[in-house]
Design a protein around this motif. Structure first.
Motif, PDB file in Angstrom:
ATOM      1  N   GLY A  73       0.778  -1.234   0.000  1.00 37.52           N
ATOM      2  CA  GLY A  73       0.000   0.000   0.000  1.00 37.52           C
ATOM      3  C   GLY A  73       0.805   1.277   0.000  1.00 37.52           C
ATOM      4  N   TYR A  74       1.896   1.300  -0.756  1.00 35.88           N
ATOM      5  CA  TYR A  74       2.715   2.509  -0.818  1.00 35.88           C
ATOM      6  C   TYR A  74       2.218   3.497  -1.870  1.00 35.88           C
ATOM      7  CZ  TYR A  74       6.354   0.995   2.428  1.00 35.88           C
ATOM      8  OH  TYR A  74       7.046   0.637   3.548  1.00 35.88           O
ATOM      9  N   VAL A  75       1.689   2.992  -2.993  1.00 34.00           N
ATOM     10  CA  VAL A  75       1.253   3.892  -4.065  1.00 34.00           C
ATOM     11  C   VAL A  75      -0.139   3.494  -4.555  1.00 34.00           C
ATOM     12  CG1 VAL A  75       3.628   4.371  -4.819  1.00 34.00           C
ATOM     13  CG2 VAL A  75       2.326   2.536  -5.923  1.00 34.00           C
ATOM     14  N   ASP A  76      -0.797   4.437  -5.246  1.00 30.58           N
ATOM     15  CA  ASP A  76      -2.108   4.162  -5.828  1.00 30.58           C
ATOM     16  C   ASP A  76      -1.945   3.625  -7.244  1.00 30.58           C
ATOM     17  OD1 ASP A  76      -1.624   6.352  -7.537  1.00 30.58           O
ATOM     18  OD2 ASP A  76      -3.068   7.657  -6.537  1.00 30.58           O
ATOM     19  N   GLU A  77      -3.053   3.459  -7.936  1.00 26.43           N
ATOM     20  CA  GLU A  77      -3.020   2.865  -9.273  1.00 26.43           C
ATOM     21  C   GLU A  77      -2.306   3.724 -10.314  1.00 26.43           C
ATOM     22  OE1 GLU A  77      -6.950   5.097  -8.958  1.00 26.43           O
ATOM     23  OE2 GLU A  77      -5.624   3.973  -7.632  1.00 26.43           O
ATOM     24  N   MET A  78      -2.040   4.996  -9.981  1.00 28.64           N
ATOM     25  CA  MET A  78      -1.293   5.887 -10.874  1.00 28.64           C
ATOM     26  C   MET A  78       0.170   6.002 -10.436  1.00 28.64           C
ATOM     27  SD  MET A  78      -3.608   6.623 -13.021  1.00 28.64           S
ATOM     28  CE  MET A  78      -2.956   7.970 -13.951  1.00 28.64           C
ATOM     29  N   ASN A  79       0.594   5.145  -9.501  1.00 29.27           N
ATOM     30  CA  ASN A  79       1.957   5.116  -8.968  1.00 29.27           C
ATOM     31  C   ASN A  79       2.305   6.381  -8.182  1.00 29.27           C
ATOM     32  OD1 ASN A  79       4.200   3.481  -8.564  1.00 29.27           O
ATOM     33  ND2 ASN A  79       5.360   4.477 -10.186  1.00 29.27           N
ATOM     34  N   ARG A  80       1.272   6.999  -7.565  1.00 30.38           N
ATOM     35  CA  ARG A  80       1.474   8.169  -6.713  1.00 30.38           C
ATOM     36  C   ARG A  80       1.445   7.710  -5.262  1.00 30.38           C
ATOM     37  NH1 ARG A  80      -3.461  11.226  -9.491  1.00 30.38           N
ATOM     38  NH2 ARG A  80      -4.319   9.344  -8.562  1.00 30.38           N
ATOM     39  N   CYS A  81       2.380   8.203  -4.457  1.00 29.34           N
ATOM     40  CA  CYS A  81       2.411   7.821  -3.041  1.00 29.34           C
ATOM     41  C   CYS A  81       1.095   8.194  -2.364  1.00 29.34           C
ATOM     42  CB  CYS A  81       3.562   8.522  -2.321  1.00 29.34           C
ATOM     43  SG  CYS A  81       5.159   7.789  -2.649  1.00 29.34           S
ATOM     44  N   HIS A  82       0.623   7.305  -1.525  1.00 27.56           N
ATOM     45  CA  HIS A  82      -0.569   7.601  -0.732  1.00 27.56           C
ATOM     46  C   HIS A  82      -0.224   8.668   0.296  1.00 27.56           C
ATOM     47  CE1 HIS A  82      -3.294   4.527  -2.207  1.00 27.56           C
ATOM     48  NE2 HIS A  82      -2.313   3.644  -2.147  1.00 27.56           N
ATOM     49  N   LEU A  83      -1.107   9.640   0.454  1.00 24.36           N
ATOM     50  CA  LEU A  83      -0.931  10.654   1.481  1.00 24.36           C
ATOM     51  C   LEU A  83      -1.513  10.128   2.786  1.00 24.36           C
ATOM     52  CD1 LEU A  83      -1.930  13.829  -0.566  1.00 24.36           C
ATOM     53  CD2 LEU A  83       0.352  12.890  -0.150  1.00 24.36           C
ATOM     54  N   GLY A  84      -0.987  10.573   3.897  1.00 25.74           N
ATOM     55  CA  GLY A  84      -1.532  10.166   5.187  1.00 25.74           C
ATOM     56  C   GLY A  84      -0.859   8.950   5.782  1.00 25.74           C
ATOM     57  N   GLY A  85       0.231   8.515   5.220  1.00 22.60           N
ATOM     58  CA  GLY A  85       0.969   7.387   5.781  1.00 22.60           C
ATOM     59  C   GLY A  85       0.699   6.073   5.092  1.00 22.60           C
ATOM     60  N   PHE A  86       1.496   5.103   5.465  1.00 19.66           N
ATOM     61  CA  PHE A  86       1.416   3.766   4.862  1.00 19.66           C
ATOM     62  C   PHE A  86       0.953   2.765   5.907  1.00 19.66           C
ATOM     63  CE2 PHE A  86       5.110   5.849   2.681  1.00 19.66           C
ATOM     64  CZ  PHE A  86       4.414   6.169   1.530  1.00 19.66           C
TER      65      PHE A  86
END
Length: 195
Positions: A73-86
Protein backbone atom coordinates in the motif's frame (compact mmCIF):
# COMPACT_ATOMS: atom_id res chain seq x y z
CA UNK A 1 17.19 -6.07 -5.29
CA UNK A 2 14.74 -4.30 -7.57
CA UNK A 3 11.10 -3.93 -6.37
CA UNK A 4 9.91 -6.61 -8.84
CA UNK A 5 12.50 -9.03 -7.39
CA UNK A 6 11.31 -8.24 -3.84
CA UNK A 7 7.69 -8.89 -4.86
CA UNK A 8 8.54 -12.18 -6.60
CA UNK A 9 10.61 -13.38 -3.62
CA UNK A 10 7.82 -12.45 -1.19
CA UNK A 11 5.19 -14.30 -3.23
CA UNK A 12 7.38 -17.39 -3.50
CA UNK A 13 8.16 -17.37 0.24
CA UNK A 14 4.48 -17.20 1.23
CA UNK A 15 3.59 -19.84 -1.35
CA UNK A 16 6.23 -22.18 0.13
CA UNK A 17 5.06 -21.58 3.70
CA UNK A 18 1.42 -22.25 2.83
CA UNK A 19 2.18 -25.41 0.89
CA UNK A 20 4.41 -26.67 3.73
CA UNK A 21 1.35 -26.11 5.96
CA UNK A 22 -0.65 -28.37 3.61
CA UNK A 23 -2.71 -25.61 1.99
CA UNK A 24 -3.68 -25.35 -1.66
CA UNK A 25 -2.69 -21.97 -3.12
CA UNK A 26 -4.32 -20.12 -6.02
CA UNK A 27 -2.65 -17.07 -7.60
CA UNK A 28 -5.03 -14.18 -8.30
CA UNK A 29 -4.74 -10.72 -9.78
CA UNK A 30 -5.87 -7.54 -8.03
CA UNK A 31 -8.95 -7.57 -10.29
CA UNK A 32 -9.93 -11.15 -9.41
CA UNK A 33 -13.02 -11.99 -7.41
CA UNK A 34 -11.84 -13.30 -4.04
CA UNK A 35 -14.97 -13.41 -1.90
CA UNK A 36 -15.14 -17.23 -2.06
CA UNK A 37 -11.71 -17.59 -0.41
CA UNK A 38 -11.17 -17.87 3.35
CA UNK A 39 -7.54 -16.58 3.36
CA UNK A 40 -6.10 -13.91 1.08
CA UNK A 41 -2.37 -13.16 1.15
CA UNK A 42 -1.08 -9.93 -0.41
CA UNK A 43 2.71 -10.00 0.01
CA UNK A 44 4.48 -6.74 -0.84
CA UNK A 45 1.41 -5.44 -2.72
CA UNK A 46 3.04 -2.08 -3.39
CA UNK A 47 0.27 -0.63 -5.57
CA UNK A 48 -3.18 -0.47 -3.94
CA UNK A 49 -6.05 1.67 -5.22
CA UNK A 50 -8.74 2.99 -2.90
CA UNK A 51 -11.21 0.65 -4.67
CA UNK A 52 -9.03 -2.40 -3.97
CA UNK A 53 -8.53 -1.25 -0.39
CA UNK A 54 -12.31 -1.08 0.07
CA UNK A 55 -12.72 -4.59 -1.40
CA UNK A 56 -10.08 -5.94 0.99
CA UNK A 57 -11.80 -4.30 3.98
CA UNK A 58 -15.14 -5.82 2.91
CA UNK A 59 -13.44 -9.23 2.59
CA UNK A 60 -12.25 -9.01 6.21
CA UNK A 61 -15.56 -7.63 7.50
CA UNK A 62 -17.36 -10.61 5.95
CA UNK A 63 -15.16 -13.18 7.72
CA UNK A 64 -12.06 -13.36 5.52
CA UNK A 65 -8.49 -13.66 6.81
CA UNK A 66 -6.18 -11.13 5.14
CA UNK A 67 -2.37 -11.30 5.39
CA UNK A 68 -0.36 -8.27 4.29
CA UNK A 69 3.36 -7.66 4.48
CA UNK A 70 6.05 -5.04 4.25
CA UNK A 71 5.89 -2.77 1.19
CA UNK A 72 2.09 -3.02 0.96
CA UNK A 73 0.00 0.00 0.00
CA UNK A 74 2.72 2.51 -0.82
CA UNK A 75 1.25 3.89 -4.06
CA UNK A 76 -2.11 4.16 -5.83
CA UNK A 77 -3.02 2.86 -9.27
CA UNK A 78 -1.29 5.89 -10.87
CA UNK A 79 1.96 5.12 -8.97
CA UNK A 80 1.47 8.17 -6.71
CA UNK A 81 2.41 7.82 -3.04
CA UNK A 82 -0.57 7.60 -0.73
CA UNK A 83 -0.93 10.65 1.48
CA UNK A 84 -1.53 10.17 5.19
CA UNK A 85 0.97 7.39 5.78
CA UNK A 86 1.42 3.77 4.86
CA UNK A 87 -0.19 1.45 4.19
CA UNK A 88 -2.48 3.57 2.05
CA UNK A 89 -5.64 2.90 0.06
CA UNK A 90 -7.62 2.48 3.30
CA UNK A 91 -5.38 -0.35 4.49
CA UNK A 92 -4.10 1.61 7.47
CA UNK A 93 -7.55 1.13 9.04
CA UNK A 94 -7.86 -2.45 7.78
CA UNK A 95 -4.60 -3.52 9.41
CA UNK A 96 -4.85 -1.12 12.37
CA UNK A 97 -1.21 -0.04 11.97
CA UNK A 98 0.84 2.71 10.43
CA UNK A 99 4.27 2.34 8.97
CA UNK A 100 6.72 5.07 9.91
CA UNK A 101 9.56 3.89 7.68
CA UNK A 102 11.05 0.97 5.81
CA UNK A 103 14.68 -0.04 6.15
CA UNK A 104 16.76 -2.25 3.91
CA UNK A 105 19.26 -4.13 6.05
CA UNK A 106 22.89 -4.98 5.29
CA UNK A 107 23.42 -8.61 4.29
CA UNK A 108 24.97 -9.49 7.64
CA UNK A 109 22.25 -7.80 9.75
CA UNK A 110 19.45 -9.89 11.25
CA UNK A 111 16.62 -8.74 13.49
CA UNK A 112 15.47 -11.20 16.13
CA UNK A 113 11.71 -11.61 16.51
CA UNK A 114 9.89 -12.59 19.71
CA UNK A 115 6.20 -13.42 20.11
CA UNK A 116 4.31 -11.51 22.78
CA UNK A 117 4.32 -14.76 24.76
CA UNK A 118 8.11 -14.33 24.98
CA UNK A 119 8.80 -17.25 22.64
CA UNK A 120 11.41 -16.48 19.99
CA UNK A 121 10.60 -16.98 16.32
CA UNK A 122 12.63 -19.84 14.83
CA UNK A 123 14.58 -17.50 12.55
CA UNK A 124 15.43 -13.80 12.45
CA UNK A 125 14.12 -11.27 9.93
CA UNK A 126 16.49 -10.27 7.13
CA UNK A 127 16.76 -7.71 4.35
CA UNK A 128 13.65 -5.56 5.06
CA UNK A 129 12.15 -4.24 8.30
CA UNK A 130 9.43 -1.61 8.70
CA UNK A 131 9.05 0.55 11.80
CA UNK A 132 5.40 -0.04 12.67
CA UNK A 133 3.02 1.50 15.18
CA UNK A 134 -0.08 -0.37 16.31
CA UNK A 135 -3.02 2.05 16.18
CA UNK A 136 -5.76 -0.43 17.01
CA UNK A 137 -4.20 -3.78 16.08
CA UNK A 138 -3.09 -6.40 18.57
CA UNK A 139 0.68 -6.94 18.53
CA UNK A 140 1.55 -10.64 18.15
CA UNK A 141 5.33 -10.32 17.82
CA UNK A 142 7.95 -7.61 18.20
CA UNK A 143 11.51 -7.01 17.10
CA UNK A 144 13.90 -8.20 19.80
CA UNK A 145 17.18 -6.73 18.58
CA UNK A 146 18.87 -3.88 16.77
CA UNK A 147 17.36 -0.37 16.47
CA UNK A 148 13.91 -1.97 16.02
CA UNK A 149 13.78 -3.64 19.46
CA UNK A 150 10.24 -3.39 20.84
CA UNK A 151 8.72 -2.33 17.52
CA UNK A 152 5.70 -4.37 16.35
CA UNK A 153 6.52 -6.84 13.57
CA UNK A 154 3.43 -9.08 13.42
CA UNK A 155 -0.02 -7.65 14.19
CA UNK A 156 -3.66 -8.72 13.99
CA UNK A 157 -6.68 -6.47 13.55
CA UNK A 158 -10.11 -8.03 14.15
CA UNK A 159 -12.86 -6.49 12.03
CA UNK A 160 -16.38 -7.72 11.43
CA UNK A 161 -16.10 -11.49 11.54
CA UNK A 162 -12.61 -11.60 10.01
CA UNK A 163 -9.06 -10.59 10.78
CA UNK A 164 -6.24 -8.72 9.03
CA UNK A 165 -2.65 -9.75 9.84
CA UNK A 166 0.37 -7.63 8.96
CA UNK A 167 3.99 -8.79 8.84
CA UNK A 168 6.34 -5.79 8.87
CA UNK A 169 9.60 -7.61 8.13
CA UNK A 170 10.96 -10.16 5.70
CA UNK A 171 10.70 -13.41 7.64
CA UNK A 172 12.71 -16.29 6.27
CA UNK A 173 11.16 -19.72 5.79
CA UNK A 174 11.21 -20.88 9.43
CA UNK A 175 9.52 -17.68 10.64
CA UNK A 176 6.86 -17.75 7.93
CA UNK A 177 6.19 -21.44 8.56
CA UNK A 178 5.65 -20.69 12.27
CA UNK A 179 3.39 -17.73 11.44
CA UNK A 180 1.14 -19.77 9.12
CA UNK A 181 0.98 -22.75 11.50
CA UNK A 182 -0.30 -20.42 14.20
CA UNK A 183 -2.72 -18.56 11.89
CA UNK A 184 -4.21 -21.80 10.54
CA UNK A 185 -4.55 -23.22 14.05
CA UNK A 186 -6.21 -20.09 15.49
CA UNK A 187 -8.76 -20.01 12.66
CA UNK A 188 -9.27 -23.81 12.56
CA UNK A 189 -8.08 -24.03 8.94
CA UNK A 190 -6.00 -27.18 9.27
CA UNK A 191 -5.57 -29.31 6.14
CA UNK A 192 -7.29 -32.67 5.91
CA UNK A 193 -3.88 -34.36 5.89
CA UNK A 194 -0.84 -33.10 7.79
CA UNK A 195 2.44 -32.95 5.85
Amino acid sequence: PYPSDIYTEACQAHYRALTVAGQTVDVLSAESEFTDYKVLVIPALYMVSDALGARLQAFVDQGGILVGTYLTGYVDEMNRCHLGGFPGGGLRETFGIWNEEVDYLHDETEVLIAAESGEAYPEAAKDIVEVLHADSAEVLARAASEFYSGSPIVTCMQSGTGAAYYIGAKLVDGGLNAFYRQLLSVHALQPKMEM
